[in-house]
Motif scaffolding. Structure first.
Motif, short mmCIF file in Angstrom:
data_model
loop_
_atom_site.label_atom_id
_atom_site.label_comp_id
_atom_site.label_asym_id
_atom_site.label_seq_id
_atom_site.Cartn_x
_atom_site.Cartn_y
_atom_site.Cartn_z
N LEU A 192 -3.36 -8.90 2.33
CA LEU A 192 -2.04 -8.69 1.74
C LEU A 192 -1.77 -7.20 1.61
O LEU A 192 -0.65 -6.74 1.85
N GLY A 193 -2.78 -6.42 1.27
CA GLY A 193 -2.62 -4.97 1.13
C GLY A 193 -2.14 -4.32 2.41
O GLY A 193 -1.23 -3.48 2.39
N ILE A 194 -2.73 -4.71 3.52
CA ILE A 194 -2.33 -4.13 4.81
C ILE A 194 -0.91 -4.58 5.16
O ILE A 194 -0.08 -3.79 5.62
N ALA A 195 -0.62 -5.84 4.94
CA ALA A 195 0.72 -6.37 5.26
C ALA A 195 1.79 -5.67 4.43
O ALA A 195 2.87 -5.34 4.94
N ILE A 196 1.49 -5.41 3.15
CA ILE A 196 2.43 -4.65 2.31
C ILE A 196 2.68 -3.28 2.92
O ILE A 196 3.81 -2.82 3.06
N SER A 197 1.60 -2.63 3.30
CA SER A 197 1.73 -1.28 3.85
C SER A 197 2.61 -1.29 5.11
O SER A 197 3.45 -0.40 5.29
N GLU A 198 2.43 -2.28 5.95
CA GLU A 198 3.26 -2.34 7.17
C GLU A 198 4.73 -2.56 6.82
O GLU A 198 5.62 -1.90 7.37
N ALA A 199 4.97 -3.49 5.89
CA ALA A 199 6.37 -3.79 5.53
C ALA A 199 7.02 -2.59 4.86
O ALA A 199 8.19 -2.27 5.12
N VAL A 200 6.27 -1.89 4.02
CA VAL A 200 6.80 -0.70 3.34
C VAL A 200 7.08 0.40 4.36
O VAL A 200 8.12 1.07 4.31
N GLU A 201 6.18 0.58 5.29
CA GLU A 201 6.36 1.63 6.30
C GLU A 201 7.64 1.41 7.10
O GLU A 201 8.42 2.34 7.34
N VAL A 202 7.85 0.17 7.51
CA VAL A 202 9.06 -0.15 8.30
C VAL A 202 10.32 0.14 7.49
O VAL A 202 11.30 0.70 8.02
N ALA A 203 10.30 -0.20 6.21
CA ALA A 203 11.48 0.05 5.37
C ALA A 203 11.69 1.55 5.15
O ALA A 203 12.81 2.04 5.21
N ALA A 204 10.60 2.27 4.93
CA ALA A 204 10.71 3.71 4.65
C ALA A 204 11.23 4.46 5.87
O ALA A 204 11.93 5.47 5.74
N LYS A 205 10.91 3.98 7.06
CA LYS A 205 11.25 4.72 8.28
C LYS A 205 12.59 4.35 8.88
O LYS A 205 13.06 5.03 9.79
N ASN A 206 13.18 3.23 8.44
CA ASN A 206 14.43 2.79 9.05
C ASN A 206 15.56 2.77 8.03
O ASN A 206 15.48 2.05 7.02
N GLU A 207 16.59 3.53 8.33
CA GLU A 207 17.74 3.68 7.43
C GLU A 207 18.33 2.33 7.04
O GLU A 207 18.70 2.11 5.89
N ASP A 208 18.42 1.39 8.00
CA ASP A 208 19.13 0.13 7.75
C ASP A 208 18.22 -0.96 7.19
O ASP A 208 18.62 -2.10 7.06
N THR A 209 16.96 -0.61 6.90
CA THR A 209 15.97 -1.61 6.48
C THR A 209 15.47 -1.31 5.06
O THR A 209 15.17 -0.16 4.73
N LYS A 210 15.40 -2.35 4.24
CA LYS A 210 14.78 -2.21 2.92
C LYS A 210 13.62 -3.18 2.81
O LYS A 210 13.43 -4.06 3.65
N TYR A 211 12.87 -2.98 1.73
CA TYR A 211 11.66 -3.76 1.49
C TYR A 211 11.94 -4.77 0.37
O TYR A 211 12.73 -4.51 -0.53
N ALA A 212 11.29 -5.93 0.43
CA ALA A 212 11.46 -6.94 -0.63
C ALA A 212 10.09 -7.45 -1.06
O ALA A 212 9.23 -7.71 -0.21
N LEU A 213 9.90 -7.57 -2.36
CA LEU A 213 8.63 -8.05 -2.90
C LEU A 213 8.88 -9.34 -3.69
O LEU A 213 9.90 -9.46 -4.36
N GLY A 214 7.94 -10.27 -3.62
CA GLY A 214 8.17 -11.60 -4.18
C GLY A 214 7.67 -11.83 -5.58
O GLY A 214 7.85 -12.93 -6.12
N SER A 215 7.03 -10.83 -6.20
CA SER A 215 6.53 -11.03 -7.57
C SER A 215 6.31 -9.66 -8.20
O SER A 215 6.78 -8.64 -7.69
N VAL A 216 5.64 -9.60 -9.32
CA VAL A 216 5.11 -8.40 -9.98
C VAL A 216 6.19 -7.49 -10.58
O VAL A 216 6.08 -7.09 -11.75
N LEU A 217 7.21 -7.13 -9.80
CA LEU A 217 8.20 -6.16 -10.28
C LEU A 217 9.10 -6.76 -11.34
O LEU A 217 9.35 -7.97 -11.38
N ASN A 218 9.65 -5.86 -12.19
CA ASN A 218 10.50 -6.31 -13.29
C ASN A 218 11.71 -7.12 -12.80
O ASN A 218 12.07 -8.13 -13.41
N HIS A 219 12.33 -6.65 -11.71
CA HIS A 219 13.56 -7.34 -11.29
C HIS A 219 13.26 -8.72 -10.72
O HIS A 219 14.08 -9.62 -10.78
N VAL A 220 12.07 -8.90 -10.16
CA VAL A 220 11.69 -10.23 -9.66
C VAL A 220 11.49 -11.18 -10.84
O VAL A 220 11.99 -12.32 -10.83
N LEU A 221 10.80 -10.71 -11.87
CA LEU A 221 10.60 -11.54 -13.07
C LEU A 221 11.95 -11.85 -13.73
O LEU A 221 12.17 -12.97 -14.21
#
Lengths: 454, 454
Positions: B207-236
């Motif tokens: 999961l750690g590696i997959a997060i890193s890949e998804a984050v990298e893609v979002a950070a590098k592409n203007e039209d792309t954002k990242y989404a997380l399915g738990s843990v963060l305040n807005h998800v809760l």
């Protein structure tokens, strides 16, 4: 325009009676015949296999048959089932039609099958039966009867076609979760199974063989009865709870169907939705057009003959008059396993003869294409069987678009596809063949129908 | 005694606001820190990954945050979700307790995950984002975001842990049915993925590696954002719709929970049910006991340290204060894949520190035993994650039996197990190991926590 998506009934609105279409038919059903004497059989002939309460339902012409309270108590775990307005699908199709669907995938087993499994288990338990035997292909019926048996204290033995037993272990795991024994068929547990294995030890099995094993076990054991998941009148009767609820929900939506669509294998989910509406029409109410959708690879209603035939391949059952491809016909191995049956329920066949319903057939790629379109609009991923109903409903909606008609379409979404994702996987990989039956095989199977004097 | 089984809300009762527990906490959350400067970060620091609307939800202390109408429109496909009274389970247990469960398995994806996937897709689409990248393990979150993206016209790319991608093809088929691209991680599509593959071409992924890949893609592409399915305040926050509905339904049942039970991995389904009740207690209402149930093999709340740590193994994320087993800790491969995370949501961790909730841990055999008992009584087969909540609720019911107390227990049945029958199959075959983590590894992971001055 209403933006309401779901029409939910309260538990107090759960139907108290099933609807028996035999009360309203303009012409009675042809009799069921003994295969040896070719004479009509009576209730006692069926007593070794079924409890008398179910046999009496099979032959009843009473319009309303009471649903016992213990059955309704279990039904409340998921019923009344929701009716949806498919706003999002309508938008995608750009149709003026209103599309409604009744959703039976909310049951714990994921399909409409528990609607009959629960009462069958109840009536057997009430008659002092200790064990039920049944057959299953992909496992939808087997898992539903496993759950039902657990709830009424019955042991359940399921003979599962060996190739499915090996290839689809998840439905088997579901049966075991509900406490049932699941046995690959042909098995060493029955005479018939042993005879088959003696000829061919690696036999992949068939529904016909599994039926024979389950019937043999019930016939030979005093405390054991047999249960069937479709085709028979009492099974279709139990499924009418679908249509009875849907009628109430259409009233809530202030709408009434012009067209009703369902998928047909043995016919139980289709009859469950359609029969209450057909009966309403026969008693002077509105007469929606009724469309049965079957697989092009197993087209009993559109290509079969209306004739007396056996219900199984081993010719242990009585003869019933139905649309049949011949009991020796082997449907190709398409993914909608629940629709792979050579015959159609006698009640549905009779209605077809009376002109009360139409039938169409689609290939499995046509049906998966519709299922994916539905899933992307409405969220729910339909079972491969239900994709046939989805295709039929979409075709009707597109016809309405061409004709500029704002008709109301109601279809039965009989189950979800979460157990069938391997079929979707194959579809996306381009791996679904539109397998066609062999025309010669069909001709041969039809020419071998039993000869019954008119 | 009431015999009602389900408590259903009308669509008009669908909550219009999420509940933000940050408004009612007696002590504010510890700040999120920049991993380099160790200084609190501001909204702009998160802007490359998330749209500002979600970032503002993340830091908001407003009690009520409006659910946009287009989100509610999609929610109506399955929400409000039912609340059940577990009459049959109570009978089996012989407990004087009343057991209620909120059932989130009615969503098209089969779990609570769409509750956050839908608003995340909506707010991203509103901000002009064209593509979402995310990670998934077993695939519950990935399939939910795939559905959500389809509904708001966003392309979704899911980096799925390679071992799950290979072993669990059905969830992947579900993602593809919803039109998402699913890529086994580590992949050749990102710098980080290529670096991992260069070291080990057959890397099974994490999961750690997959997060890193998804984050990298979002950070590098203007039209792309990242989404997380738990843990963060807005998800809760998004998941509080579960508890808000449940409060209305407990009123309908003329009851109120003495105990609330949920399973915890990242914490979102648990918080979703519990937070509205905790907040009600903080504002002077009744204070139910709140019990978080976690896997004994990944016990962040019961065995972890409350400390600043990274959210991922590659250390790309900010530092948050949470109960953690250390970001280098690798949970054993038990079946409840959704609970295999080294940390606990900072908001839940904070509540634990404030004494607002308890935590217990069970082994997976204990949880499957409870799940089977539940399925045989109630019909629904729970997901392996949800089995933890079932076990916790059964333990409370048995305590009530011992103590002769008729308490009211409410738990969250966060998803069905139809995608997880292979785990049940292994359980029945006696094949589940109660895998324990390595104590030395845990000690080492904990000793490697980042050093943050108090």
């Amino acid at each position: 325009m209403s933006t309401q998506t779901k029409y939910l009934l309260q538990e107090s609105q759960l139907p108290k009676f099933w609807y028996n279409i035999q009360a309203d038919l303009p012409k009675p059903m042809p009799p069921v015949l003994h295969p040896g004497t070719l004479q009509p059989i009576g209730p006692d002939d069926l007593a070794p296999l079924f409890p008398m309460s179910l046999i009496l339902q099979e032959v009843s012409t009473e319009r309303e048959i009471e649903i016992p309270e213990p059955v309704r108590e279990v039904f409340r775990l998921w019923r009344p089932a929701p009716l949806f307005r498919a706003h999002r699908l309508e938008q995608v199709l750009g149709t003026p039609a209103k599309i409604f669907y009744k959703y039976e995938g909310v049951s714990p087993a994921g399909s409409h099958k528990p609607n009959s499994a629960i009462p069958q288990a109840f009536f057997n338990a009430q008659a002092g039966v200790k064990r039920l035997s049944t057959e299953t292909g992909a496992g939808q019926w087997g898992s539903s009867l496993a759950m039902a048996g657990q709830m009424f204290g019955l042991d359940v033995t399921v003979y599962q076609v060996r190739v499915s037993y090996d290839q689809k272990p998840y439905r088997r795991a579901l049966m075991e979760t509900y406490g049932a024994r699941c046995i690959p068929s042909p098995s060493n547990e029955t005479e018939y199974g042993r005879a088959v294995l003696a000829q061919r030890p690696d036999h992949p099995g068939s529904l016909g063989i599994a039926i024979s094993e389950a019937v043999e076990v019930a016939a030979k054991n005093e405390d054991t009865k047999y249960a069937l998941g479709s085709v028979l009148n009492h099974v279709l009767l139990h499924q009418t709870i679908i249509g009875l609820e849907a009628m109430e929900q259409m009233h809530m939506a202030d709408a009434w169907p012009d067209v009703i669509v369902g998928c047909t294998g043995g016919g139980s989910n289709f009859a469950g939705l359609a029969f209450p509406f057909i009966g309403h029409g026969l008693r002077g109410g509105a007469k929606p057009r009724i469309v049965a959708v079957e697989p092009a690879a197993c087209p009993s209603l559109t290509r079969g003959k209306y004739a007396y035939d056996f219900g199984d391949t081993a010719h242990l059952t009585p003869l019933t008059k139905m649309h049949t491809l011949g009991s020796t016909f082997t449907p190709p191995g398409f993914h909608a396993g629940g629709l792979r049956y050579h015959g159609m329920a006698p009640l549905i066949s009779h209605c077809k003869q009376l002109g009360l319903l139409d039938a169409v057939a689609y290939t499995q790629n046509q049906c998966f294409e519709a299922g994916v379109q539905f899933a992307r609009a409405e969220g729910i991923v339909p079972a491969p069987e239900a994709n046939h109903a989805v295709r039929g409903a979409i075709e009707e909606a597109l016809r309405c678009k061409r004709e500029g008609k704002a008709e109301t379409i109601l279809f039965n979404l009989s189950g979800h596809g979460h157990f069938d994702m391997s079929a979707y996987q194959a579809y996306f990989a381009g791996g679904l063949k539109d397998e066609h039956y062999d025309e010669n095989e069909l001709a041969q199977a039809l020419s071998g129908l039993p000869s019954v004097p008119a």
